[in-house]
Enzyme design. Structure first.
Site, PDB file in Angstrom:
ATOM      1  N   GLU A  59       1.654   5.934  -6.721  1.00  0.00           N
ATOM      2  CA  GLU A  59       0.625   6.141  -5.700  1.00  0.00           C
ATOM      3  C   GLU A  59      -0.506   7.014  -6.223  1.00  0.00           C
ATOM      4  O   GLU A  59      -1.679   6.740  -5.984  1.00  0.00           O
ATOM      5  CB  GLU A  59       1.247   6.755  -4.437  1.00  0.00           C
ATOM      6  CG  GLU A  59       2.168   5.830  -3.665  1.00  0.00           C
ATOM      7  CD  GLU A  59       1.451   4.621  -3.086  1.00  0.00           C
ATOM      8  OE1 GLU A  59       0.215   4.655  -2.967  1.00  0.00           O
ATOM      9  OE2 GLU A  59       2.127   3.637  -2.754  1.00  0.00           O
TER      10      GLU A  59
ATOM     11  N   TYR B 246      -2.506  10.530   2.692  1.00  0.00           N
ATOM     12  CA  TYR B 246      -2.103   9.156   2.393  1.00  0.00           C
ATOM     13  C   TYR B 246      -0.867   9.126   1.491  1.00  0.00           C
ATOM     14  O   TYR B 246       0.110   8.422   1.767  1.00  0.00           O
ATOM     15  CB  TYR B 246      -3.231   8.367   1.714  1.00  0.00           C
ATOM     16  CG  TYR B 246      -2.686   7.114   1.075  1.00  0.00           C
ATOM     17  CD1 TYR B 246      -2.349   6.019   1.849  1.00  0.00           C
ATOM     18  CD2 TYR B 246      -2.397   7.072  -0.293  1.00  0.00           C
ATOM     19  CE1 TYR B 246      -1.777   4.890   1.291  1.00  0.00           C
ATOM     20  CE2 TYR B 246      -1.822   5.953  -0.859  1.00  0.00           C
ATOM     21  CZ  TYR B 246      -1.518   4.869  -0.073  1.00  0.00           C
ATOM     22  OH  TYR B 246      -0.923   3.769  -0.622  1.00  0.00           O
TER      23      TYR B 246
ATOM     24  N   ASP C 194      -4.494   2.959   3.902  1.00  0.00           N
ATOM     25  CA  ASP C 194      -5.390   3.090   2.761  1.00  0.00           C
ATOM     26  C   ASP C 194      -6.630   2.231   3.030  1.00  0.00           C
ATOM     27  O   ASP C 194      -6.814   1.688   4.121  1.00  0.00           O
ATOM     28  CB  ASP C 194      -4.700   2.702   1.453  1.00  0.00           C
ATOM     29  CG  ASP C 194      -4.473   1.199   1.324  1.00  0.00           C
ATOM     30  OD1 ASP C 194      -4.572   0.470   2.341  1.00  0.00           O
ATOM     31  OD2 ASP C 194      -4.200   0.738   0.203  1.00  0.00           O
TER      32      ASP C 194
END
Length: 305
Positions: free
Chosen positions: A50, A133, A151
């Site tokens: 990520e 996030y 996102d």
């Protein structure tokens, strides 16, 4: 389908959960074979993917991610790495401060959480370099918790499918609740990644392939007749796109590439990288301020050790 194409079907009023289930079915048949989606991928591997994928194309991330997982398969392994070693391994992924924050993050996980990536969003948010996030993505994708993950791709798909807006507006906290309601109960992790994949492959930023969209008939933007973005929306979108050529970020990247290639670099070699001395000096000393470079001795620079 381009922006100028118009409806070729009889539109249907969408049901959020029905739409979500269609997107999930599409994902199961069309998902890319990304290594961090494999069964048994560790929470650390998910976290690493990520962070690496932020503002970076997946094709560039995969080889770096695989190399890092071979070298540092756990937070404890990575916590022992040196700063210069990490910056060299980061290569050309861009935004190298992310690599330093990952090192701080791994050390915090190692000392505070006994080497185990925490599973609660609040604990993840307390880690260095982990924003809202990423914390939600790790909780959702690594620990299968029913938390909304939003996102750029998810926001764009939701804006078109539900709000009939081609460009998603600036992010706001209220989106989390709205998109959480869109997820079918018990399928939140799969729905989140399916929406991301749909935005990455079909519902793209500038040229959506509407003819291959699984919720093409239910899409509010399609039902509205595919309205062109307003001049205000286009101007706002253009303003949000970051330039690269000729910027300090480009110069910083050139300096970092040179520093990664050698143990020490003379200032004269750095000066040869760019024709504008003032911009070059500004970029160099900003790297030093950010902890990405250091002046080892007078006129000689290196990655921090």
């Amino acid at each position: 389908m381009t922006l100028n194409n118009r409806r070729l079907f009889t539109p249907e009023k969408p049901n959020d959960h029905t739409c979500a289930l269609k997107v999930i079915d599409w994902y199961r048949q069309n998902a890319r074979d990304l290594p961090w989606r494999a069964e048994g991928t560790s929470p650390w591997a998910v976290l690493l993917s990520e962070v690496m994928s932020q503002q970076t194309p997946v094709a560039r991330v995969i080889p770096q991610w695989e190399e890092w997982m071979r070298r540092w398969p756990t937070p404890n392994d990575f916590a022992q790495a040196s700063t210069d070693e990490v910056l060299r391994a980061w290569g050309r992924l861009g935004y190298p401060r992310r690599a330093l924050r990952l090192l701080e993050c791994a050390r915090e996980i190692s000392t505070r959480f006994n080497g185990e990536v925490p599973h609660q969003v609040e604990d993840l948010l307390a880690l260095p370099g982990i924003g809202d996030y990423t914390a939600r993505a790790v909780a959702c994708f690594a620990y299968h918790q029913p938390v909304p993950v939003v996102d750029t791709n998810v926001r764009r798909v939701y804006a078109r499918l539900v709000q009939a807006t081609f460009y998603s507006p600036p992010a706001r906290k209220s989106e989390l609740r709205l998109i959480a309601d869109f997820y079918p109960s018990g399928k939140e992790p799969e729905c989140a990644v399916a929406l991301m994949e749909l935005g990455a492959l079909v519902c793209t930023a500038s040229s959506p392939d509407c003819g291959h969209c699984p919720v093409y008939r239910e899409c509010a933007w399609q039902r509205a007749g595919c309205p062109e973005p307003s001049a205000q929306e286009q101007a706002a979108k253009k303003k949000r796109v970051q330039k690269f050529i000729g910027t300090d970020r480009q110069v910083r990247g050139k300096i970092m590439a040179l520093l990664r290639e050698s143990k020490e670099v003379k200032r004269a070699d750095i000066d040869a990288l760019w024709p504008k001395p003032a911009q070059l000096s500004r970029a160099l000393f900003s790297l030093i301020d950010d902890g990405l470079a250091e002046e080892h001795k007078a006129g000689v620079f290196r990655l921090p050790v």
